[in-house]
Enzyme design. Sequence first.
Site, PDB file in Angstrom:
ATOM      1  N   GLY A   1       8.604  -9.377  -4.867  1.00  0.00           N
ATOM      2  CA  GLY A   1       8.609  -8.585  -3.636  1.00  0.00           C
ATOM      3  C   GLY A   1       9.500  -7.363  -3.751  1.00  0.00           C
ATOM      4  O   GLY A   1       9.176  -6.287  -3.226  1.00  0.00           O
ATOM      5  N   ASP A   2      10.632  -7.511  -4.440  1.00  0.00           N
ATOM      6  CA  ASP A   2      11.529  -6.366  -4.625  1.00  0.00           C
ATOM      7  C   ASP A   2      10.887  -5.304  -5.510  1.00  0.00           C
ATOM      8  O   ASP A   2      11.033  -4.106  -5.270  1.00  0.00           O
ATOM      9  CB  ASP A   2      12.845  -6.837  -5.238  1.00  0.00           C
TER      10      ASP A   2
ATOM     11  N   ASN B   1       1.324  -2.949  -6.185  1.00  0.00           N
ATOM     12  CA  ASN B   1       0.721  -4.239  -6.548  1.00  0.00           C
ATOM     13  C   ASN B   1       0.706  -4.441  -8.060  1.00  0.00           C
ATOM     14  O   ASN B   1       0.966  -5.542  -8.557  1.00  0.00           O
ATOM     15  CB  ASN B   1      -0.707  -4.333  -6.007  1.00  0.00           C
TER      16      ASN B   1
ATOM     17  N   GLY C   1       0.921 -12.232  -0.753  1.00  0.00           N
ATOM     18  CA  GLY C   1       0.977 -12.944  -2.025  1.00  0.00           C
ATOM     19  C   GLY C   1      -0.176 -12.604  -2.941  1.00  0.00           C
ATOM     20  O   GLY C   1      -0.457 -11.440  -3.223  1.00  0.00           O
ATOM     21  N   LYS C   2      -0.867 -13.630  -3.384  1.00  0.00           N
ATOM     22  CA  LYS C   2      -1.946 -13.447  -4.362  1.00  0.00           C
ATOM     23  C   LYS C   2      -3.127 -12.658  -3.808  1.00  0.00           C
ATOM     24  O   LYS C   2      -3.921 -12.112  -4.571  1.00  0.00           O
ATOM     25  CB  LYS C   2      -2.427 -14.808  -4.859  1.00  0.00           C
TER      26      LYS C   2
ATOM     27  N   GLY D   1      13.176 -13.983 -14.686  1.00  0.00           N
ATOM     28  CA  GLY D   1      14.275 -13.270 -14.040  1.00  0.00           C
ATOM     29  C   GLY D   1      13.797 -12.217 -13.072  1.00  0.00           C
ATOM     30  O   GLY D   1      12.781 -11.561 -13.284  1.00  0.00           O
TER      31      GLY D   1
ATOM     32  N   MET E   1      24.769 -12.327  -8.056  1.00  0.00           N
ATOM     33  CA  MET E   1      24.431 -12.978  -9.314  1.00  0.00           C
ATOM     34  C   MET E   1      23.496 -14.141  -8.989  1.00  0.00           C
ATOM     35  O   MET E   1      23.797 -14.972  -8.132  1.00  0.00           O
ATOM     36  CB  MET E   1      25.675 -13.488 -10.032  1.00  0.00           C
TER      37      MET E   1
ATOM     38  N   GLY F   1      -2.906  -9.894  -1.772  1.00  0.00           N
ATOM     39  CA  GLY F   1      -2.628  -8.462  -1.785  1.00  0.00           C
ATOM     40  C   GLY F   1      -1.829  -8.018  -0.581  1.00  0.00           C
ATOM     41  O   GLY F   1      -1.002  -8.779  -0.056  1.00  0.00           O
TER      42      GLY F   1
END
Length: 294
Positions: A241-242, A266, A212-213, A277, A12, A215
């Site tokens: 990332g998940d 991507n 990250g931004k 969330g 949680m 690629g």
Amino acid sequence: MSKLVVIGSSSMDLVVSAAKRPSAGETIIGDSFKTVPGGKGANQAVAAARLGADVLMIGCVGKDNYGKAILDNFKKNNVRIDYVEPVTYYDTGTAHIILAEGDNSIIVVKGANDLLTPDYIDKAKDVIQAADIVLIQQEIPEETVEYVAELCHSFQVPLLLNPAPAREISQNVIEKAAYLTPNEHEVTILFKGLTKDEALKKYPNKLFITEGKRGVRYFDGEKEVLVPSYKVEAVDTTGAGDTFNAAFAVALSEGKSVKESLQFANRAASLSVTKFGAQGGMPTRDEVERKLQA
């Protein structure tokens, strides 16, 4: 419909939003607090199911209110939970997340996730063997990751290892995983003594470094390739990332090329950060396809 098995954590998420992060010893006033289902394994399972895969989750939760909410959320998102065991002697895992300054900081308390042992994995051998691809992360015991790598290799089932949170892993696991998806920080822990470029060349079409931004970067056997990300206005980067890893696995299991799979992943990840969330922002298959065609 591709068959995916996700082995990993369920927790949680306890999420605090604030204008800035407090310094050591400092107390500040936050903007909001929410509890939402999370955990890297659960996030990837929900993301893959929303993207159209037949997903089975393997994991552990407590027999508490958080555990019940997580199981209900799996059902709501069409994730099969035949091998998610509620246990009485451990609390459900929790992740304590601070959203501030356009990014997140996270502390994970593993709880029942520590009970996801090799013995527990043995109960699910048949479904692992029948999978098109298996996803695993590192919010569970190290020996379980190693055991799953051995099992998938013996079954000739591709294993996608998302090596997060960062920790050293054995060379045996690296060799037996079909795909590795570290970020820029994690790759320095996995491949000590190698530069990023050297690591990519050593593992062509296997090592995919998320930047990250910018690629995702990989080596295709001849040259280094950067598959660029999509520019969006980020609301909450938790779970991006998940979403990427789940989408990458879904696309690969459907027979898409590596580059096509990365573009799909991507785009899914870019959509996930536009809502609040870890799971709340995860896109459906139709949403991703529409954006790819735009």
